[in-house]
Design a protein around this motif. Structure first.
Motif, PDB file in Angstrom:
ATOM      1  N   GLU A  80       0.851  -1.199  -0.239  1.00 27.13           N
ATOM      2  CA  GLU A  80       0.465  -0.003  -0.208  1.00 27.13           C
ATOM      3  C   GLU A  80       0.836   1.264   0.353  1.00 27.13           C
ATOM      4  OE1 GLU A  80      -1.720   0.086   3.266  1.00 27.13           O
ATOM      5  OE2 GLU A  80      -3.636  -1.537   2.274  1.00 27.13           O
ATOM      6  N   VAL A  81       0.856   2.403  -0.549  1.00 31.54           N
ATOM      7  CA  VAL A  81       1.248   3.311  -1.114  1.00 31.54           C
ATOM      8  C   VAL A  81       0.288   4.682  -1.331  1.00 31.54           C
ATOM      9  CG1 VAL A  81       3.300   4.477  -2.356  1.00 31.54           C
ATOM     10  CG2 VAL A  81       2.785   2.625  -2.384  1.00 31.54           C
ATOM     11  N   LYS A  82       0.246   5.325  -0.060  1.00 31.71           N
ATOM     12  CA  LYS A  82      -0.774   6.340   0.442  1.00 31.71           C
ATOM     13  C   LYS A  82       0.427   7.540   0.656  1.00 31.71           C
ATOM     14  CE  LYS A  82      -1.648   3.020   3.700  1.00 31.71           C
ATOM     15  NZ  LYS A  82      -2.036   2.742   5.940  1.00 31.71           N
ATOM     16  N   THR A  83      -0.347   9.096   0.147  1.00 33.93           N
ATOM     17  CA  THR A  83       0.105   9.725  -0.156  1.00 33.93           C
ATOM     18  C   THR A  83       0.146  10.388   1.191  1.00 33.93           C
ATOM     19  OG1 THR A  83      -2.554  10.538  -0.273  1.00 33.93           O
ATOM     20  CG2 THR A  83      -1.199  11.215  -1.937  1.00 33.93           C
ATOM     21  N   GLY A  84       1.047  11.905   1.163  1.00 36.99           N
ATOM     22  CA  GLY A  84       1.590  11.972   2.717  1.00 36.99           C
ATOM     23  C   GLY A  84       3.775  12.694   2.354  1.00 36.99           C
ATOM     24  N   PRO A  85       3.385  12.532   3.229  1.00 36.64           N
ATOM     25  CA  PRO A  85       5.233  13.230   3.575  1.00 36.64           C
ATOM     26  C   PRO A  85       6.346  11.999   2.645  1.00 36.64           C
ATOM     27  CG  PRO A  85       4.319  13.385   5.607  1.00 36.64           C
ATOM     28  CD  PRO A  85       3.914  12.337   5.308  1.00 36.64           C
ATOM     29  N   GLY A  86       7.419  12.617   2.251  1.00 42.39           N
ATOM     30  CA  GLY A  86       7.812  12.649   1.182  1.00 42.39           C
ATOM     31  C   GLY A  86       7.672  11.953  -0.830  1.00 42.39           C
ATOM     32  N   TRP A  87       6.195  12.594  -0.618  1.00 42.26           N
ATOM     33  CA  TRP A  87       5.418  13.333  -2.401  1.00 42.26           C
ATOM     34  C   TRP A  87       6.332  14.531  -2.458  1.00 42.26           C
ATOM     35  CZ3 TRP A  87       2.066   9.903  -4.838  1.00 42.26           C
ATOM     36  CH2 TRP A  87       1.446   9.467  -4.274  1.00 42.26           C
ATOM     37  N   LYS A  88       6.177  14.161  -3.810  1.00 44.39           N
ATOM     38  CA  LYS A  88       6.059  15.539  -4.612  1.00 44.39           C
ATOM     39  C   LYS A  88       5.259  15.829  -5.487  1.00 44.39           C
ATOM     40  CE  LYS A  88      11.655  14.534  -4.645  1.00 44.39           C
ATOM     41  NZ  LYS A  88      12.629  15.294  -5.504  1.00 44.39           N
ATOM     42  N   PHE A  89       5.163  17.449  -5.878  1.00 44.37           N
ATOM     43  CA  PHE A  89       4.894  18.040  -7.432  1.00 44.37           C
ATOM     44  C   PHE A  89       5.345  18.838  -7.850  1.00 44.37           C
ATOM     45  CE2 PHE A  89       4.200  22.032  -4.797  1.00 44.37           C
ATOM     46  CZ  PHE A  89       3.939  22.759  -5.925  1.00 44.37           C
TER      47      PHE A  89
END
Length: 264
Positions: free
Chosen positions: A44-53
């Motif tokens: 499972e991969v969840k949005t949160g810290p560590g993501w970029k835009f």
């Protein structure tokens, strides 16, 4: 001649090492450790810290591009206040603690421009049977989910399905799902080694003011599922990013050992 032949491989190894460590703090692995041949592995991969835009209609596949910035992540229980609809969505138990991502601290006014979000590194075990790899998305977008993709390879390349998912776009109910079966785009572009999930979204407003309290944003949980192969049924090619990374680490260890021997 030997130096000329080795230089590209050293460069590829360095590139693979950078790729593997770029988001190491939040990296995850789709692993077959302890899973028998024919067994199922899930991540499972969840949005949160560590993501970029990336704020552009043409997001760069180079994850080190300065256009990739840190979004504002919120669980709606601490930090900045969330829109009431965001709070309701974030509380969905099935999201498993995923957080809303917003393209802050951008300012000014936006036109019809995409917001692409990038996951931390996801390493796929060499024993994973890529022909069986599927993905289910549980998500909500404020307010338009345009496409799903994956970034990987050397050099890095972006592969997208190019199809909007209206079920994941703005609505007043709970998060919805979209499933990508094994073998279809972008699942047919996943590879062993390091991969990054890309979600392309848009506020879909003719003029969007970033200072508005009604932020544009995105929340999701991606579930990857695949079967595992027997350990001997898949050999990692010598030029594969995972093999190059291991090779680079081995060379570094050997160099350190030789240095210690010289000092002795």
């Amino acid at each position: 001649m030997q130096i000329t032949c080795r230089t590209p491989h050293i460069a590829l190894a360095a590139s693979a090492l950078l790729l593997a460590s770029a988001t190491a703090a939040h990296a995850q692995t789709l692993s077959c450790v302890g899973v028998p041949a024919g067994g199922t592995t899930t991540l499972e991969v969840k949005t949160g810290p560590g993501w970029k835009f990336f704020y552009s209609n043409t997001p760069s596949p180079d994850i080190t591009n300065p256009g990739w910035k840190t979004p504002h992540a919120s669980d709606c229980s601490s930090g900045p206040a969330c829109h009431p609809w965001w709070q309701s969505i974030q509380g969905t138990a099935a999201l498993g603690g995923a957080q809303w991502l917003a393209p802050s601290p951008l300012s000014g006014t936006s036109g019809a421009v995409d917001f692409s979000y990038l996951s931390p590194a996801i390493t796929v075990d060499p024993r994973v049977n890529l022909d069986t790899l599927s993905m289910q998305i549980l998500a909500a977008t404020d307010n338009f989910y345009k496409s799903t993709g994956v970034i990987n390879g050397s050099p890095l390349a972006l592969h997208e399905d190019g199809a909007s998912q209206t079920s994941l776009s703005l609505h007043t109910g709970s998060p919805d799902t979209q499933t990508f079966a094994a073998g279809i785009t972008p699942m047919n572009h996943w590879r062993h080694g390091v991969n990054y999930i890309l979600a392309r979204t848009r506020d879909d407003s003719g003029s969007y003011n970033f200072s508005s309290p009604w932020l544009t944003g995105f929340i999701a949980k991606y579930t990857l599922t695949a079967t595992c192969m027997a350990a001997s049924s898949h050999a990692v090619p010598a030029n594969h990013p995972l093999a190059l990374t291991l090779g680079a680490l081995a060379l570094a260890g050997l160099a350190g050992l030789k240095l210690r021997r010289r000092k002795a």
